[in-house]
Scaffold this motif. Structure first.
Motif, PDB file in Angstrom:
ATOM      1  N   GLN A   4       0.400  -1.968 -10.186  1.00 33.88           N
ATOM      2  CA  GLN A   4       1.788  -1.870 -10.395  1.00 33.88           C
ATOM      3  C   GLN A   4       2.014  -0.511 -10.419  1.00 33.88           C
ATOM      4  OE1 GLN A   4       3.273  -4.158 -13.280  1.00 33.88           O
ATOM      5  NE2 GLN A   4       5.197  -3.840 -12.517  1.00 33.88           N
ATOM      6  N   GLU A   5       1.323   0.236 -11.075  1.00 34.49           N
ATOM      7  CA  GLU A   5       1.555   1.897 -11.130  1.00 34.49           C
ATOM      8  C   GLU A   5       1.518   2.523  -9.679  1.00 34.49           C
ATOM      9  OE1 GLU A   5      -1.050   3.321 -14.245  1.00 34.49           O
ATOM     10  OE2 GLU A   5       0.109   2.452 -15.899  1.00 34.49           O
ATOM     11  N   ALA A   6       0.372   2.070  -8.977  1.00 37.00           N
ATOM     12  CA  ALA A   6       0.291   2.716  -7.878  1.00 37.00           C
ATOM     13  C   ALA A   6       1.462   2.520  -6.685  1.00 37.00           C
ATOM     14  CB  ALA A   6      -1.008   2.248  -7.226  1.00 37.00           C
ATOM     15  N   VAL A   7       1.841   1.375  -7.046  1.00 35.74           N
ATOM     16  CA  VAL A   7       2.936   0.938  -5.990  1.00 35.74           C
ATOM     17  C   VAL A   7       4.366   1.594  -6.349  1.00 35.74           C
ATOM     18  CG1 VAL A   7       4.353  -0.772  -5.478  1.00 35.74           C
ATOM     19  CG2 VAL A   7       2.063  -1.399  -5.494  1.00 35.74           C
ATOM     20  N   LEU A  36       3.600  -6.141  -5.965  1.00 35.63           N
ATOM     21  CA  LEU A  36       4.561  -6.052  -5.009  1.00 35.63           C
ATOM     22  C   LEU A  36       5.246  -7.174  -5.100  1.00 35.63           C
ATOM     23  CD1 LEU A  36       3.146  -4.451  -2.014  1.00 35.63           C
ATOM     24  CD2 LEU A  36       5.007  -3.766  -3.227  1.00 35.63           C
ATOM     25  N   GLY A  37       4.863  -8.548  -5.270  1.00 36.69           N
ATOM     26  CA  GLY A  37       5.711  -9.616  -5.194  1.00 36.69           C
ATOM     27  C   GLY A  37       6.525  -9.714  -6.448  1.00 36.69           C
ATOM     28  N   ARG A  38       6.255  -9.015  -7.600  1.00 34.33           N
ATOM     29  CA  ARG A  38       7.172  -9.068  -8.761  1.00 34.33           C
ATOM     30  C   ARG A  38       8.274  -7.903  -8.677  1.00 34.33           C
ATOM     31  NH1 ARG A  38       2.166  -8.333 -11.339  1.00 34.33           N
ATOM     32  NH2 ARG A  38       1.366 -10.489 -12.244  1.00 34.33           N
ATOM     33  N   LEU A  39       7.893  -6.824  -7.860  1.00 37.85           N
ATOM     34  CA  LEU A  39       9.036  -5.827  -7.744  1.00 37.85           C
ATOM     35  C   LEU A  39      10.035  -6.294  -6.345  1.00 37.85           C
ATOM     36  CD1 LEU A  39       6.864  -2.608  -7.694  1.00 37.85           C
ATOM     37  CD2 LEU A  39       8.312  -3.582  -9.240  1.00 37.85           C
ATOM     38  N   LEU A  40       9.709  -7.152  -5.639  1.00 40.06           N
ATOM     39  CA  LEU A  40      10.515  -7.349  -4.518  1.00 40.06           C
ATOM     40  C   LEU A  40      11.763  -8.281  -4.802  1.00 40.06           C
ATOM     41  CD1 LEU A  40       7.884  -8.145  -1.790  1.00 40.06           C
ATOM     42  CD2 LEU A  40       9.480  -6.254  -1.731  1.00 40.06           C
ATOM     43  N   PRO A  41      11.657  -9.154  -5.626  1.00 41.11           N
ATOM     44  CA  PRO A  41      12.895 -10.063  -5.930  1.00 41.11           C
ATOM     45  C   PRO A  41      13.984  -9.017  -6.439  1.00 41.11           C
ATOM     46  CG  PRO A  41      10.979 -11.154  -6.747  1.00 41.11           C
ATOM     47  CD  PRO A  41      10.618  -9.953  -6.430  1.00 41.11           C
ATOM     48  N   GLY A  42      15.403  -9.503  -5.757  1.00 42.82           N
ATOM     49  CA  GLY A  42      16.278  -8.903  -6.049  1.00 42.82           C
ATOM     50  C   GLY A  42      16.826  -7.789  -5.148  1.00 42.82           C
ATOM     51  N   ALA A  43      17.220  -6.731  -5.676  1.00 44.53           N
ATOM     52  CA  ALA A  43      17.463  -5.400  -4.829  1.00 44.53           C
ATOM     53  C   ALA A  43      16.268  -4.497  -4.944  1.00 44.53           C
ATOM     54  CB  ALA A  43      18.877  -4.867  -5.283  1.00 44.53           C
ATOM     55  N   ALA A  44      15.533  -4.360  -3.952  1.00 45.80           N
ATOM     56  CA  ALA A  44      14.289  -3.258  -4.118  1.00 45.80           C
ATOM     57  C   ALA A  44      14.989  -1.998  -3.367  1.00 45.80           C
ATOM     58  CB  ALA A  44      13.437  -3.830  -2.959  1.00 45.80           C
ATOM     59  N   LEU A  64       3.411 -12.038  -1.779  1.00 45.05           N
ATOM     60  CA  LEU A  64       4.394 -11.303  -0.884  1.00 45.05           C
ATOM     61  C   LEU A  64       5.682 -11.872  -0.670  1.00 45.05           C
ATOM     62  CD1 LEU A  64       2.061  -8.658   0.615  1.00 45.05           C
ATOM     63  CD2 LEU A  64       3.622  -8.149  -1.487  1.00 45.05           C
ATOM     64  N   LEU A  65       5.403 -13.014   0.347  1.00 43.48           N
ATOM     65  CA  LEU A  65       6.543 -13.584   1.020  1.00 43.48           C
ATOM     66  C   LEU A  65       7.368 -14.346  -0.180  1.00 43.48           C
ATOM     67  CD1 LEU A  65       4.750 -14.832   3.945  1.00 43.48           C
ATOM     68  CD2 LEU A  65       6.120 -12.909   3.757  1.00 43.48           C
ATOM     69  N   HIS A  66       6.653 -15.000  -1.215  1.00 47.42           N
ATOM     70  CA  HIS A  66       7.557 -15.534  -2.355  1.00 47.42           C
ATOM     71  C   HIS A  66       8.394 -14.531  -2.800  1.00 47.42           C
ATOM     72  CE1 HIS A  66       8.475 -18.457  -5.456  1.00 47.42           C
ATOM     73  NE2 HIS A  66       8.208 -17.525  -6.215  1.00 47.42           N
ATOM     74  N   GLY A  67       7.889 -13.127  -3.216  1.00 45.35           N
ATOM     75  CA  GLY A  67       8.879 -12.467  -3.818  1.00 45.35           C
ATOM     76  C   GLY A  67       9.871 -11.988  -2.654  1.00 45.35           C
ATOM     77  N   LEU A  68       9.750 -11.986  -1.521  1.00 40.98           N
ATOM     78  CA  LEU A  68      10.772 -11.481  -0.379  1.00 40.98           C
ATOM     79  C   LEU A  68      11.788 -12.571  -0.121  1.00 40.98           C
ATOM     80  CD1 LEU A  68       8.598  -9.762   2.443  1.00 40.98           C
ATOM     81  CD2 LEU A  68      10.410  -8.862   0.964  1.00 40.98           C
ATOM     82  N   CYS A  69      11.581 -13.982  -0.664  1.00 38.31           N
ATOM     83  CA  CYS A  69      12.316 -14.913  -0.461  1.00 38.31           C
ATOM     84  C   CYS A  69      13.898 -14.685  -1.264  1.00 38.31           C
ATOM     85  CB  CYS A  69      11.929 -16.229  -1.053  1.00 38.31           C
ATOM     86  SG  CYS A  69      10.600 -17.204   0.004  1.00 38.31           S
TER      87      CYS A  69
END
Length: 656
Positions: A4-7, A36-44, A64-69
């Protein structure tokens, strides 16, 4: 926490400033994918996500795709070269159902066509999505069945504009399915089918359908632009009319205020004159009391001076002489008053003549208004006649187009039934050949297994038998090749017949296109006729504006004349103020004159009120005429819109 820190570190780099997160060609573990999946929901903080050639696992892709939904900022997603399988295809279908922000999706080199169930879920998601505009499916091993599912999805999708299907295994059936879906899909502008073994005639038909979609969109955009321009012109005309009406109302309000001020000034002057008359009445009363006192004194003096009769007789004679002189003076004053009354009557007759002239002018204005109303009624009749003619022409054109469409549909249905029968026969022949080949291959495999067993026992005997088996295989292959060549020749003859039928259908389509071009030319002529009607309306509007200006000038003239009359009356009042001191003895005559004067003023005020009422009626008529003009403009706009919708382009857009 480390992934997560690397991302987060990567997000803070230059990619964040450009609105793009590029992780291509990097091996991402399951932990980084979950981060990444935790960071993607909402407004990235980025609008593009590149994950090409990352070797993602199925679980990582799912996370990843679940976070992008539920993401609302990512508009471009790149997942090429990740070898996605059935679970990834299902996750992509779910993403396409739920996400509303992604506009571009790249899935090159993923072999999605090998997984039929997953690819069907993906096609269902594409069918439900109405936001994706670009889809890249190159090198995904999509066969004709996958192309059929894609065609079903495209029939209901209304947002996709570019679809890249190069280097797949679509074939003839898949190309036909995609060509059939283009009859109902009118938004797809670009479709790449190179390297799919699709015949050239189908590729040309697909290009023609795409060109038709592009032309249709251009025509619809032009029509929408014309409608917007017309609406803007109508709004500008309404604004100008409202401004003119407000200016006219402001001028009328100012005139009313000026009249109220003049009335207040006249009322103040009348009150001043009344006060002066009251003062004169009080002076006369004081003089009467003084005369009474003098009469009493005279009575006392008569009693005292009875003895002096002679002196009194002489005094009486003198008083008689003085009375005669006073009587003469009074007669002269009466004659002067009669002359003044004649002058005043002459002035009043002149004022009445001026009022008659004003009434005649008002009657002329009313006649002009009636003439204008007659002209407007004639214009209304002309507009109704033209709209009726336009509607009749539009109905005739629609009936002709419907007849031609029915004929073309019947011919197409017959051709499609023939094609379906021939395709069924060809598929039956192909299936029978495949079954015979499969049986032969199974028999050959059994022979090969027996030969391998014999080879393990005796090598020499096995070599001899192997040679014999190879010779038999060569013979079988040669026979199979001959049979396939014969079948291919038969199929080529059928394809030639089909191409001839297709050429005939294309000729029919060209004829119908020529008919559509003629209908478009007629529509252009009708639009030119409508432009002529608009110009005529503009000319009528200009005439109305000029007539309104003439009315305003005439009203101003009337106001100036009224002001001049008021000035003359004020001068007469000033002359009356100078004559008040001399007409002390003629109070009764003055009262009669003032009463007559008041009646004349009341009559004039009544005439002024009548003129004001007439002005209000004219203003109401002008507002009504303006409302009728606005209604006419709206009727014209509705008629033009109905004609545009009734034209071939309008009917095509409504069916969509």
């Amino acid at each position: 926490a480390a992934p997560q820190e690397a991302v987060l570190r990567r997000l803070r780099e230059s990619d964040e400033a450009r609105g793009r997160l590029d992780l291509a060609a990097q091996s991402l573990s399951l932990q980084t994918c979950s981060a990444l999946g935790r960071l993607l929901p909402g407004a990235a903080p980025f609008a593009a996500l590149a994950l090409g050639d990352c070797g993602l696992s199925e679980e990582g892709v799912r996370l990843l795709l679940h976070g992008l939904c539920s993401n609302t900022t990512v508009k471009s997603l790149d997942l090429k070269g990740n070898n996605l399988r059935s679970m990834g295809a299902e996750a992509l279908g779910k993403l396409l159902r739920q996400n509303k922000s992604i506009r571009s999706l790249t899935l090159e080199w993923n072999s999605l066509g090998m997984w039929e169930e997953g690819f069907s879920f993906f096609c269902q998601g594409l069918r439900a999505n109405n936001f994706l505009q670009r889809l890249d499916l190159r090198n995904n091993q999509i066969n004709h069945q996958g192309a059929g599912e894609l065609a079903l999805a495209l029939t209901q999708n209304t947002s996709l504009q570019e679809l890249d299907l190069r280097w797949n295994n679509i074939g003839l059936l898949g190309g036909r399915a995609l060509l059939n879906c283009l009859h109902s899909n009118k938004t797809l502008k670009r479709l790449e089918l190179a390297g799919n073994n699709v015949p050239g005639d189908i590729l040309k038909a697909v290009e023609q359908a795409l060109d038709h979609n592009q032309d249709r969109e251009v025509i619809l955009n032009e029509a929408q632009n014309q409608v917007n321009i017309l609406s803007k012109e109508v709004l500008s005309l309404k604004d100008e009319k409202n401004k003119q009406f407000t200016d006219f109302v402001d001028t009328i309000d100012k005139q009313k205020e000026e009249r109220a001020r003049s009335e207040k000034m006249s009322a103040a002057r009348v009150s001043q004159l009344q006060e002066a008359l009251d003062e004169q009445y009080s002076i006369m009363n004081s003089l009467k009391t003084k005369l009474q006192m003098t009469e009493a004194a005279l009575a006392l003096s008569e009693q005292k001076v009875r003895n002096l009769g002679e002196l009194l007789h002489a005094m009486k004679q003198e008083q008689n002489c003085v009375a005669e002189c006073h009587f003469r003076e009074l007669q002269q004053q009466k004659q002067e008053g009669a002359d003044r009354e004649g002058r005043l009557l002459h002035d009043l007759s002149a004022a009445s003549e001026k009022n008659l002239l004003l009434r005649n002018q008002v009657d002329e204005l009313e006649r002009k208004c009636k003439v204008q109303q007659d002209q407007l009624f004639q214009v209304k009749q002309d507009l109704t006649n033209t709209t009726a003619e336009l509607k009749l022409r539009a109905v005739e054109a629609e009936e002709r187009l419907e007849m031609e469409k029915r004929r073309f549909k019947q011919s197409l249905e017959d051709m499609e039934s023939l094609r379906i029968k021939e395709v069924g026969r060809m598929t039956q022949h192909m299936e029978a050949g495949e079954r015979s080949m499969h049986n032969r291959i199974q028999s050959l495999e059994a022979i090969r297994i027996s030969l391998e067993e014999e080879l393990s026992q005796v090598k020499a005997a096995a070599l001899i038998e192997r040679g014999q088996a190879e010779e038999e295989l060569i013979k079988v292959r040669s026979q199979a090749r001959l049979e396939e060549q014969q079948r291919l020749e038969h199929l080529e003859e059928k394809l030639r017949l089909m191409t001839e039928s297709r050429d005939e259908a294309q000729n029919c389509c060209l004829k119908q296109k020529e008919m559509v071009a003629e209908a478009q030319a007629k529509a252009k002529q009708l639009s030119l006729y409508a432009d002529g009607l608009r110009r005529r309306l503009d000319e009528l509007q200009q005439d109305l504006d000029s007539k309104e200006e003439e009315k305003v000038t005439e009203l101003n003239k009337v106001k100036v004349e009224l002001q001049e009359q008021i000035g003359h009356l004020e001068a007469e009042r000033a002359a009356h103020d100078g004559l008040r001191e001399k007409i002390a003895a003629l109070e009764r005559q003055l009262k009669a004159l003032t009463s007559n004067h008041r009646e004349a003023l009341l009559d004039k005020e009544g005439e002024i009120s009548l003129l004001l009422e007439k002005l209000r009626m004219k203003e109401a008529e002008i507002s009504r005429v303006r409302e009728e003009e606005a209604q006419r403009a709206s009727f014209l706009q509705n008629a033009i819109m109905a004609y545009v919708q009734g034209s071939p382009l309008g009917t095509h857009g409504s069916r969509k």
